[in-house]
Design an enzyme around this catalytic site. Sequence first.
Site, PDB file in Angstrom:
ATOM      1  CE  LYS A 105      -6.441  -7.779  -1.743  1.00 48.64           C
ATOM      2  NZ  LYS A 105      -6.406  -7.589  -0.342  1.00 48.64           N
ATOM      3  CE  LYS A 158     -12.523  -2.942  -0.200  1.00 49.93           C
ATOM      4  NZ  LYS A 158     -13.556  -3.438   0.831  1.00 49.93           N
ATOM      5  CE  LYS A 169      -4.253  -1.742   1.472  1.00 50.16           C
ATOM      6  NZ  LYS A 169      -5.429  -1.724   2.595  1.00 50.16           N
TER       7      LYS A 169
HETATM    8  P1  TYM Z   1     -10.754  -6.119   4.011  1.00 51.05           P
HETATM    9  O1  TYM Z   1     -11.868  -4.984   4.367  1.00 51.05           O
HETATM   10  O2  TYM Z   1      -9.763  -5.740   3.059  1.00 51.05           O
HETATM   11  O3  TYM Z   1     -11.457  -7.532   3.481  1.00 51.05           O
HETATM   12  C1  TYM Z   1     -12.390  -8.094   4.154  1.00 51.05           C
HETATM   13  C2  TYM Z   1     -12.493  -9.566   4.140  1.00 51.05           C
HETATM   14  O4  TYM Z   1     -12.522  -9.878   2.941  1.00 51.05           O
HETATM   15  C3  TYM Z   1     -11.379 -10.941   2.614  1.00 51.05           C
HETATM   16  N1  TYM Z   1     -11.100 -10.862   0.934  1.00 51.05           N
HETATM   17  C4  TYM Z   1     -10.897 -11.502   0.250  1.00 51.05           C
HETATM   18  N2  TYM Z   1     -11.196 -12.959   0.218  1.00 51.05           N
HETATM   19  C5  TYM Z   1     -10.879 -13.604  -0.846  1.00 51.05           C
HETATM   20  N3  TYM Z   1     -10.452 -13.179  -2.154  1.00 51.05           N
HETATM   21  C6  TYM Z   1     -10.458 -11.772  -2.131  1.00 51.05           C
HETATM   22  N4  TYM Z   1     -10.183 -11.364  -3.254  1.00 51.05           N
HETATM   23  C7  TYM Z   1     -10.334 -10.937  -0.897  1.00 51.05           C
HETATM   24  N5  TYM Z   1     -10.440  -9.629  -0.975  1.00 51.05           N
HETATM   25  C8  TYM Z   1     -10.720  -9.388   0.505  1.00 51.05           C
HETATM   26  C9  TYM Z   1     -10.308 -10.473   3.400  1.00 51.05           C
HETATM   27  O5  TYM Z   1      -9.216 -11.455   3.717  1.00 51.05           O
HETATM   28  C10 TYM Z   1     -11.059 -10.331   4.683  1.00 51.05           C
HETATM   29  O6  TYM Z   1     -11.122 -11.366   5.367  1.00 51.05           O
HETATM   30  N6  TYM Z   1      -7.795  -5.712   7.990  1.00 51.05           N
HETATM   31  C11 TYM Z   1      -9.063  -6.294   7.527  1.00 51.05           C
HETATM   32  C12 TYM Z   1     -10.459  -5.885   8.332  1.00 51.05           C
HETATM   33  C13 TYM Z   1     -10.282  -6.136   9.773  1.00 51.05           C
HETATM   34  C14 TYM Z   1     -10.315  -7.301  10.411  1.00 51.05           C
HETATM   35  C15 TYM Z   1     -10.281  -6.995  11.789  1.00 51.05           C
HETATM   36  C16 TYM Z   1     -10.735  -8.922  10.092  1.00 51.05           C
HETATM   37  C17 TYM Z   1      -9.888  -5.279  10.570  1.00 51.05           C
HETATM   38  N7  TYM Z   1      -9.989  -5.590  11.848  1.00 51.05           N
HETATM   39  C18 TYM Z   1     -10.253  -8.198  12.797  1.00 51.05           C
HETATM   40  C19 TYM Z   1     -10.689  -9.780  10.799  1.00 51.05           C
HETATM   41  C20 TYM Z   1     -10.445  -9.450  12.164  1.00 51.05           C
HETATM   42  C21 TYM Z   1      -9.417  -5.702   6.111  1.00 51.05           C
HETATM   43  O7  TYM Z   1      -8.871  -4.699   5.622  1.00 51.05           O
HETATM   44  O8  TYM Z   1     -10.196  -6.662   5.348  1.00 51.05           O
END
Ligand code: TYM
Length: 332
Positions: free
Chosen positions: A196, A199, A114
């Site tokens: 991957k 968005k 990032k």
């Molecule tokens: P975030 O918001 O980027 O994504 C949310 C969840 O979606 C999953 N994900 C995917 N899974 C499969 N294929 C993909 N292309 C894909 N893109 C995203 C992510 O692995 C995630 O599970 N830091 C985290 C949010 C968070 C969190 C937490 C998660 C904050 N605190 C505590 C679990 C526990 C994040 O930015 O996810």
Amino acid sequence: TKRLVSGIKPTGQLTLGNYIGALRQFVKLQDELSDHEHFIFIADLHAITTPQDRLELRKNIRSVAALYIACGLDPDKVNLFIQSEVAEHAALGYIMESTAYVGEMERMTQYKDKKGKQTDGIRTSLLTYPALMAADILLYDANVVPIGDDQKQHLELTRNLATRFNNLYGETFVVPEGFFPETGARIKSLTDPTKKMDKSGDNEKSYILLLDDLGLIRRKIKSAVTDSNGIIKYEVRNKPGISNLLQIYSSLTDVSVKDLEKKYAESDYATFKDDLAEIVVDAIRPIQQKYFEIINDTKLDEILNQGAERAKVIASRKMFKVYKKLGLGRIR
Ligand code: TYM
């Protein structure tokens, strides 16, 4: 009782990757792990690690909340809430920053990605973000954390921080386990299947949004990058495009990739893509219907209030213990 915790960041709209890697798992687990207490939140504090428009952010927060319900999360089984409404997340986040080392933060691959080549204007929180994520999880003594592959390193760090804190100050936190979907833990971009699905990807055709027009979804799938060899087979290295589409198909239908290979042994890519397009549309159509029913309903606010209230009970108890272990404040 055992607990399950996870969250999604409200930046931009959610993708099919978020659905398969996370949302769909949350919905399955609310029944499969009915002996656990479930906490699923909207990770809005994580959104401001990069600049956000305030009105846009508010909209996105509500949108994620509505999608939680639309995808099938049941507020009687799961506590749904907004992270910033439970102040203990930020409080424990700071404690986790005081547990973690700068070096381990700098090693996080998501930070490196990032940050990119940028040197100015990188927010400190982009670096310390995994400490807040650790806090999100440890605050509730989570046993299970359902996430996609890209969050694996952050969970590993969370486990290390929990163990380090326990060793320094005495047993305080449960060391959590990650829970990853069998297929679809890393859904790939439709235009570059080595990356991957994200968005923030710059090509609109690279991702499917849960709120995309259904016709657009069909077109995006039909124009997904494949290869020229014409055989429908799972082979990530040589056939990343088809392998990704097989993963999407398999995770949405619960039919194994092996069985799909058999089913489509005599088919061409166009036929396979037509079928997949209908499967994706069939999965997303009811979600969109439900989404538009709930998005402007005050019931959504009641659900979020209720969830936050329950979360606060657990979180404030935990912070009391943590402050005590650290010697912060006064004896009470
Ligand atoms: P975030 O918001 O980027 O994504 C949310 C969840 O979606 C999953 N994900 C995917 N899974 C499969 N294929 C993909 N292309 C894909 N893109 C995203 C992510 O692995 C995630 O599970 N830091 C985290 C949010 C968070 C969190 C937490 C998660 C904050 N605190 C505590 C679990 C526990 C994040 O930015 O996810």
